[in-house]
Design an enzyme around this catalytic site. Sequence first.
Site, PDB file in Angstrom:
ATOM      1  N   GLY A 161      -4.626  -4.580  -3.846  1.00  0.00           N
ATOM      2  CA  GLY A 161      -5.661  -3.294  -4.122  1.00  0.00           C
ATOM      3  C   GLY A 161      -5.021  -1.780  -4.355  1.00  0.00           C
ATOM      4  O   GLY A 161      -3.772  -2.148  -3.826  1.00  0.00           O
ATOM      5  N   HIS A 162      -4.508  -1.697  -5.821  1.00  0.00           N
ATOM      6  CA  HIS A 162      -3.881  -0.480  -6.459  1.00  0.00           C
ATOM      7  C   HIS A 162      -4.424   0.306  -6.398  1.00  0.00           C
ATOM      8  O   HIS A 162      -5.473   0.407  -7.947  1.00  0.00           O
ATOM      9  CB  HIS A 162      -3.046  -0.758  -7.236  1.00  0.00           C
ATOM     10  CG  HIS A 162      -1.867  -2.328  -6.848  1.00  0.00           C
ATOM     11  ND1 HIS A 162      -1.483  -3.073  -8.346  1.00  0.00           N
ATOM     12  CD2 HIS A 162      -1.776  -2.847  -6.330  1.00  0.00           C
ATOM     13  CE1 HIS A 162      -0.121  -3.731  -7.272  1.00  0.00           C
ATOM     14  NE2 HIS A 162      -0.607  -3.651  -6.258  1.00  0.00           N
ATOM     15  N   GLN A 188       1.977  -6.510  -3.284  1.00  0.00           N
ATOM     16  CA  GLN A 188       2.716  -6.069  -2.107  1.00  0.00           C
ATOM     17  C   GLN A 188       3.688  -5.193  -1.528  1.00  0.00           C
ATOM     18  O   GLN A 188       3.948  -4.476  -2.071  1.00  0.00           O
ATOM     19  CB  GLN A 188       2.480  -7.328  -1.272  1.00  0.00           C
ATOM     20  CG  GLN A 188       1.308  -8.152  -0.982  1.00  0.00           C
ATOM     21  CD  GLN A 188       0.696  -8.494  -2.777  1.00  0.00           C
ATOM     22  OE1 GLN A 188       1.828  -9.669  -3.121  1.00  0.00           O
ATOM     23  NE2 GLN A 188      -0.766  -8.499  -2.892  1.00  0.00           N
ATOM     24  N   LYS A 238       2.020   2.126  -4.895  1.00  0.00           N
ATOM     25  CA  LYS A 238       2.186   1.064  -6.446  1.00  0.00           C
ATOM     26  C   LYS A 238       1.418   2.054  -6.967  1.00  0.00           C
ATOM     27  O   LYS A 238       1.543   2.053  -8.678  1.00  0.00           O
ATOM     28  CB  LYS A 238       2.656  -0.001  -6.078  1.00  0.00           C
ATOM     29  CG  LYS A 238       3.711  -0.134  -4.327  1.00  0.00           C
ATOM     30  CD  LYS A 238       3.711  -1.378  -4.870  1.00  0.00           C
ATOM     31  CE  LYS A 238       2.192  -2.487  -4.264  1.00  0.00           C
ATOM     32  NZ  LYS A 238       1.861  -2.194  -2.842  1.00  0.00           N
ATOM     33  N   LEU A 292       3.823  12.543   0.681  1.00  0.00           N
ATOM     34  CA  LEU A 292       4.528  12.832   1.861  1.00  0.00           C
ATOM     35  C   LEU A 292       3.098  14.712   1.745  1.00  0.00           C
ATOM     36  O   LEU A 292       3.134  15.169   3.387  1.00  0.00           O
ATOM     37  CB  LEU A 292       5.559  14.051   0.263  1.00  0.00           C
ATOM     38  CG  LEU A 292       6.591  14.663   1.264  1.00  0.00           C
ATOM     39  CD1 LEU A 292       7.388  14.243   2.495  1.00  0.00           C
ATOM     40  CD2 LEU A 292       7.759  15.545   0.406  1.00  0.00           C
ATOM     41  N   ASP A 352       0.356  -1.076  -0.361  1.00  0.00           N
ATOM     42  CA  ASP A 352       0.112  -0.135   0.409  1.00  0.00           C
ATOM     43  C   ASP A 352       1.139   0.953   0.167  1.00  0.00           C
ATOM     44  O   ASP A 352       0.196   2.338   0.840  1.00  0.00           O
ATOM     45  CB  ASP A 352      -0.788   0.663   1.530  1.00  0.00           C
ATOM     46  CG  ASP A 352      -1.872  -0.964   0.890  1.00  0.00           C
ATOM     47  OD1 ASP A 352      -2.543  -1.290  -0.014  1.00  0.00           O
ATOM     48  OD2 ASP A 352      -1.951  -1.795   2.201  1.00  0.00           O
ATOM     49  N   PRO A 407      -8.634  -0.898   8.901  1.00  0.00           N
ATOM     50  CA  PRO A 407      -8.038   0.430   9.601  1.00  0.00           C
ATOM     51  C   PRO A 407      -6.563  -0.487   9.279  1.00  0.00           C
ATOM     52  O   PRO A 407      -6.404  -1.523   9.346  1.00  0.00           O
ATOM     53  CB  PRO A 407      -8.277   0.684   9.956  1.00  0.00           C
ATOM     54  CG  PRO A 407      -9.717  -0.323  11.204  1.00  0.00           C
ATOM     55  CD  PRO A 407      -9.804  -1.436   9.806  1.00  0.00           C
TER      56      PRO A 407
HETATM   57  P1  GDP Z   1      -1.288   0.565  -3.390  1.00  0.00           P
HETATM   58  O1  GDP Z   1      -1.061  -1.295  -2.946  1.00  0.00           O
HETATM   59  O2  GDP Z   1       0.657   0.379  -3.513  1.00  0.00           O
HETATM   60  O3  GDP Z   1      -1.367   0.800  -4.879  1.00  0.00           O
HETATM   61  O4  GDP Z   1      -1.493   1.390  -2.520  1.00  0.00           O
HETATM   62  P2  GDP Z   1      -2.834   1.669  -2.265  1.00  0.00           P
HETATM   63  O5  GDP Z   1      -3.508   1.826  -3.601  1.00  0.00           O
HETATM   64  O6  GDP Z   1      -3.406   0.045  -1.975  1.00  0.00           O
HETATM   65  O7  GDP Z   1      -2.916   2.822  -1.338  1.00  0.00           O
HETATM   66  C1  GDP Z   1      -2.402   3.835  -1.664  1.00  0.00           C
HETATM   67  C2  GDP Z   1      -3.486   4.810  -1.061  1.00  0.00           C
HETATM   68  O8  GDP Z   1      -3.085   6.340  -1.227  1.00  0.00           O
HETATM   69  C3  GDP Z   1      -4.652   5.220  -2.505  1.00  0.00           C
HETATM   70  O9  GDP Z   1      -5.631   5.224  -1.202  1.00  0.00           O
HETATM   71  C4  GDP Z   1      -4.595   6.291  -3.627  1.00  0.00           C
HETATM   72  O10 GDP Z   1      -4.728   7.030  -3.785  1.00  0.00           O
HETATM   73  C5  GDP Z   1      -2.883   7.443  -2.306  1.00  0.00           C
HETATM   74  N1  GDP Z   1      -2.227   7.548  -2.717  1.00  0.00           N
HETATM   75  C6  GDP Z   1      -0.997   7.565  -3.180  1.00  0.00           C
HETATM   76  N2  GDP Z   1      -0.134   7.927  -3.477  1.00  0.00           N
HETATM   77  C7  GDP Z   1      -0.756   9.719  -2.507  1.00  0.00           C
HETATM   78  C8  GDP Z   1      -0.177  10.356  -2.102  1.00  0.00           C
HETATM   79  O11 GDP Z   1       0.766  10.635  -2.320  1.00  0.00           O
HETATM   80  N3  GDP Z   1      -0.983  11.172  -1.772  1.00  0.00           N
HETATM   81  C9  GDP Z   1      -2.182  10.723  -0.965  1.00  0.00           C
HETATM   82  N4  GDP Z   1      -2.290  11.665   0.091  1.00  0.00           N
HETATM   83  N5  GDP Z   1      -2.706   9.826  -0.959  1.00  0.00           N
HETATM   84  C10 GDP Z   1      -1.660   8.656  -2.413  1.00  0.00           C
HETATM   85  P1  IMO Z   2      -1.172  -4.496  -2.218  1.00  0.00           P
HETATM   86  O1  IMO Z   2      -0.183  -4.871  -3.476  1.00  0.00           O
HETATM   87  C1  IMO Z   2      -1.136  -4.723   2.293  1.00  0.00           C
HETATM   88  C2  IMO Z   2      -0.965  -8.700   3.811  1.00  0.00           C
HETATM   89  C3  IMO Z   2      -2.500  -9.731   4.415  1.00  0.00           C
HETATM   90  C4  IMO Z   2      -1.695 -10.343   5.588  1.00  0.00           C
HETATM   91  C5  IMO Z   2      -0.733 -10.391   4.667  1.00  0.00           C
HETATM   92  C6  IMO Z   2      -0.626 -11.494   3.752  1.00  0.00           C
HETATM   93  O2  IMO Z   2      -2.239  -3.610  -2.225  1.00  0.00           O
HETATM   94  O3  IMO Z   2       0.461  -3.694  -1.721  1.00  0.00           O
HETATM   95  P2  IMO Z   2      -2.706 -12.577   2.048  1.00  0.00           P
HETATM   96  O4  IMO Z   2      -4.005 -12.578   1.913  1.00  0.00           O
HETATM   97  O5  IMO Z   2      -1.570 -12.117   0.607  1.00  0.00           O
HETATM   98  O6  IMO Z   2      -2.162 -13.823   2.752  1.00  0.00           O
HETATM   99  O7  IMO Z   2      -2.547 -12.075   3.705  1.00  0.00           O
HETATM  100  O8  IMO Z   2      -0.164  -9.723   3.725  1.00  0.00           O
HETATM  101  N1  IMO Z   2      -1.651  -8.063   2.427  1.00  0.00           N
HETATM  102  C7  IMO Z   2      -1.500  -7.513   2.081  1.00  0.00           C
HETATM  103  N2  IMO Z   2      -0.844  -6.059   2.997  1.00  0.00           N
HETATM  104  N3  IMO Z   2      -1.383  -4.757   0.450  1.00  0.00           N
HETATM  105  C8  IMO Z   2      -1.657  -5.421  -0.140  1.00  0.00           C
HETATM  106  O9  IMO Z   2      -1.088  -5.754  -0.863  1.00  0.00           O
HETATM  107  C9  IMO Z   2      -0.822  -6.694   0.679  1.00  0.00           C
HETATM  108  N4  IMO Z   2      -1.182  -8.162   0.198  1.00  0.00           N
HETATM  109  C10 IMO Z   2      -1.354  -9.290   1.150  1.00  0.00           C
HETATM  110  O10 IMO Z   2      -2.798  -8.007   5.316  1.00  0.00           O
HETATM  111  O11 IMO Z   2      -1.384  -9.352   6.743  1.00  0.00           O
HETATM  112 MG    MG Z   3      -3.280  -1.433  -1.580  1.00  0.00          MG
END
Ligand code: GDP
Ligand code: IMO
Ligand code: MG
Length: 424
Positions: free
Chosen positions: A40-41, A224, A16, A332, A13, A304
């Site tokens: 979840g991207h 991840q 990416k 940031l 998270d 959360p």
């Molecule tokens: P990923 O799994 O690495 O692709 O990240 P996620 O999408 O799960 O979580 C990142 C969250 O932060 C998402 O809700 C994005 O829309 C948001 N996000 C990404 N870059 C930024 C940033 O620079 N600032 C803020 N405030 N939100 C961001």
């Molecule tokens: P993205 O790509 C954050 C965590 C789960 C759990 C552990 C194992 O959005 O960054 P799993 O279902 O993979 O067997 O769970 O890994 N986890 C993540 N945490 N971002 C993710 O993906 C994750 N994918 C799995 O919360 O701790």
């Molecule tokens: Mg994610």
Amino acid sequence: MTVTILVGCQWGDEGKGKIVDVLASRMDVVARYQGGNNAGHTVVIHGDKYVLHTLPSGILHEGVTSVIGNGMVVDVMGLIREIEEIESQGFDALNKLLVSEQAHLILPQHGVLDKAREQALGSERIGTTGKGIGAAYAEKMARRGLRACDFRNRDHFASKYREYARHCNEVLTKFYGMEPLETESILEELQTCGETIRKVLGDSVSFLNKAVREKKQILAEGAQGVLLDVDFGTYPFVTSSNPSPGGACTGLGISPRYIDSITGIVKAYTTRVGQGPMPTELHDETGETLRREGGEFGATTGRPRRCGWFDAPAVRRALQIAGCTEITLTKLDVLSVFDEIKVCTSYETSQGPMDLLPFDLEVLKSARPVYETVPGWGTDLSEVRETGALPEKADAYIKRLRELLDTPINMVSLGPDRKQTLCI
Ligand code: GDP
Ligand code: IMO
Ligand code: MG
């Protein structure tokens, strides 16, 4: 530059999805190499939010081929729902997609096994996403898995599936004391999905290697993060694949010889979902503020996220393994609300001071962060569009992280939207 790997350098998270989307405008191919719909991207375009789970985050760009690599595990029912959703929002998905014939399938049985195992573990649970990731990879390693190529022939698929479903019901009934699953209705649904998957199935290894030879721009998208890697993460509180760059080579069939650069995605603070050690986790008002300001709720499960200050020893460990050529620092802007910001520079542990996250979980559990305090900048960054316009103290924070991580930071993200991105 032909092949770039993009890798999360914390516990996932890091943002990416957003950065893949930003870079995809320069790419011919975006290929996911591991994981499944545990990811979840999030991509935000002109205020509209898209959350991608199995589809690569380049799918929202015209002219970019999206590859689901051999190293992924694919929930075909979920994938088809995702394709339909993206297409209903006006994007073309199916025509730009190639699914590796070697990718393993996540069957509904795997989700049931995942949840049963978590329940049996009780307080020792991993806190998985419940998507069946661990079960699907376990069956791959046990050489019992079904692969996407098995969809090519309906009868062949049916017989492989029935054999596996029988095995699975034995495990569910005899080991977990559960009711057996009704397998034929699942088979029917899978066969329907197979009709669609057959259209996009192919030899992704040949496709990617041809693209390499033709000097096409390829982005290998990690899911991840390194600290969730089954080999290098906080085992057993990890996922069941290799998000680290090595996973891109095995998960796509591209030789390490062709990798030109590795971009590490690093959040300006720390988050984690699920169980497992997190030395800088904050259980106080500050942690709550980070969660609120950063919108830190799981993009897949809605849970959360645990939040804390930047953890340099953790990111250093990820960088040691990932060998990133550069870092993109994300979120940031979230730190703008703080008068003072803390950065963990090292740990005090049962084995003495450490500046790298230890692999031994017992030692890691004892780690107490050593903080340094830096001043906040107190102004909103979300409208900043030029490096020169960054407040001096924000600039100093970036410089300090660069120093602590000994890796160049060449991009900074200041909001979820594509346009809130600075090259520095
Ligand atoms: P990923 O799994 O690495 O692709 O990240 P996620 O999408 O799960 O979580 C990142 C969250 O932060 C998402 O809700 C994005 O829309 C948001 N996000 C990404 N870059 C930024 C940033 O620079 N600032 C803020 N405030 N939100 C961001
Ligand atoms: P993205 O790509 C954050 C965590 C789960 C759990 C552990 C194992 O959005 O960054 P799993 O279902 O993979 O067997 O769970 O890994 N986890 C993540 N945490 N971002 C993710 O993906 C994750 N994918 C799995 O919360 O701790
Ligand atoms: Mg994610």
